[in-house]
Design an enzyme around this catalytic site. Sequence first.
Site, PDB file in Angstrom:
ATOM      1  N   GLU A 340       0.840  -1.196   0.000  1.00 32.43           N
ATOM      2  CA  GLU A 340       0.000   0.000   0.000  1.00 32.43           C
ATOM      3  C   GLU A 340       0.876   1.247   0.000  1.00 32.43           C
ATOM      4  OE1 GLU A 340      -4.139  -1.343   2.222  1.00 32.43           O
ATOM      5  OE2 GLU A 340      -2.681  -0.170   3.358  1.00 32.43           O
ATOM      6  N   CYS A 341       0.619   2.158  -0.913  1.00 28.93           N
ATOM      7  CA  CYS A 341       1.274   3.456  -0.992  1.00 28.93           C
ATOM      8  C   CYS A 341       2.800   3.302  -0.973  1.00 28.93           C
ATOM      9  CB  CYS A 341       0.774   4.375   0.119  1.00 28.93           C
ATOM     10  SG  CYS A 341       1.002   6.132  -0.253  1.00 28.93           S
ATOM     11  N   GLY A 342       3.465   3.618   0.145  1.00 32.09           N
ATOM     12  CA  GLY A 342       4.906   3.467   0.196  1.00 32.09           C
ATOM     13  C   GLY A 342       5.351   2.046  -0.095  1.00 32.09           C
ATOM     14  N   MET A 345       5.211   1.501  -3.794  1.00 30.90           N
ATOM     15  CA  MET A 345       6.358   2.097  -4.473  1.00 30.90           C
ATOM     16  C   MET A 345       7.586   1.194  -4.385  1.00 30.90           C
ATOM     17  SD  MET A 345       6.128   6.165  -3.588  1.00 30.90           S
ATOM     18  CE  MET A 345       5.643   6.077  -1.870  1.00 30.90           C
ATOM     19  N   SER A 436      -1.348  -0.740  -4.607  1.00 27.19           N
ATOM     20  CA  SER A 436      -1.821   0.543  -5.123  1.00 27.19           C
ATOM     21  C   SER A 436      -1.448   1.623  -4.136  1.00 27.19           C
ATOM     22  CB  SER A 436      -3.337   0.520  -5.337  1.00 27.19           C
ATOM     23  OG  SER A 436      -4.021   0.682  -4.108  1.00 27.19           O
TER      24      SER A 436
END
Length: 444
Positions: A340-342, A345, A436
Amino acid sequence: MRGLLIAAPASGQGKTTVTLGLLRGLRDRGVTVASAKSGPDYIDPAFHAAATGRPCVTLDAWASAPDHLRGRAAMHAVWADTPIEGSLASPGSAEVLIVEGAMGAFDGAISRTGPGKGSAAEVAAALGIPMVLVIDVSHMAQSAGALVAGLFDWAKAAGTSLAGVILNRVGSQKHAAMVSSAIKSTCPVFGAIPRTPDLAVPSRHLGLVQASEARDLERLITKAASLIAENCDLDAILKTAATIGDGAPSRIPPLGQRIAVAQDQAFSFAYWHMLQDWRDQGAEILPFSPLADQGPASTADAIFLPGGYPELHAGTLADAAEFKRGMQNAAERDVLIYGECGGYMVLGDGLITEGGARHRMLGLLRLETSFEQRRLHLGYRTLNIGSGPWTGAAKAHEFHYTATVDAEGDPMGSACDAAEQDLGPVGLRSGNVSGSFCHVIETA
């Protein structure tokens, strides 16, 4: 369990400082107190936990139905029964729940009526508890009376009540008297806290710094507790707490039975209620630290990389050979991997920091992200997850400044915003690896 909610007319009024002082002050008086945070927030709950010695739960009225909110709050009284290891809190189910609101009391997603959807007032109404308002009066006097009168009426219309006010950043006793005289005809004034310039929690681009990074945090909490005890009527505040009604919480299905969860300063944005839901359903949580170059447990059948601040530690993560090797081996074994998010990435090929340096990440998704030209992405999201950690609808939120330079492959699903506007495909999926920028709050 009884409860009350600390609200304010806007952000920056001093809610967090007052909440921390109230939590520690009540704990010091022998009250078994637990805390919650209204709205999508990972950072404030860690400060609450430092003040109480107990975990803090997130209650989001946009993502969760009132029945679910009441059920989760009631469960939290039991979840918080065992203090955090090393804290001075006494064991036992919580007697009172202090909820800290987000932004202004009626701020939230766009709605057809006045109050925003998912506002702090909506949380208070769902739980059946009153609000105590914190107002920064450093630049006003009698005008505070008009502000409180309007908020008082709005609270009543929203199905909750304004039990009283705490004045913050008062300049003098005369100033406090002037403000109080204009408010007392509407509701009680529980106290007046003087201006205290050195009592501020440091912040960065996603809000406050993490509690684990805050310097002199214990000094800050102790001083806040002293200010509340010396300048506010704790007994009167506590008497306003109302009994929280019964409810039935929803459950977020676990990713697996043995879930490796990245936990350190780069991966700290995991909702406590999500991890506790997984434990309650029989899953085992296996923490590991990528920053310490630890890989996930070889026995894990699922891996979760939460959000956090990987951009601040990109060089360390790029050099974490054991972490990378462990993640690659897990992917080859078809272990379910979700970011999720970080965490999303880090699953990608590369991460470009604010200064323009590119750092090689895990390469499990065809994704390149950058902080070189920051752009805010913020809002609630309704997800339709086609394949990945869960299938079907989920309520989530997005909050980051990252630009997507390149993304190739199948999406994890699709999304729409709080106004039900279609946002198109969201995230990426490659085999058993998916993720995501959205943080899931609740699944259908």
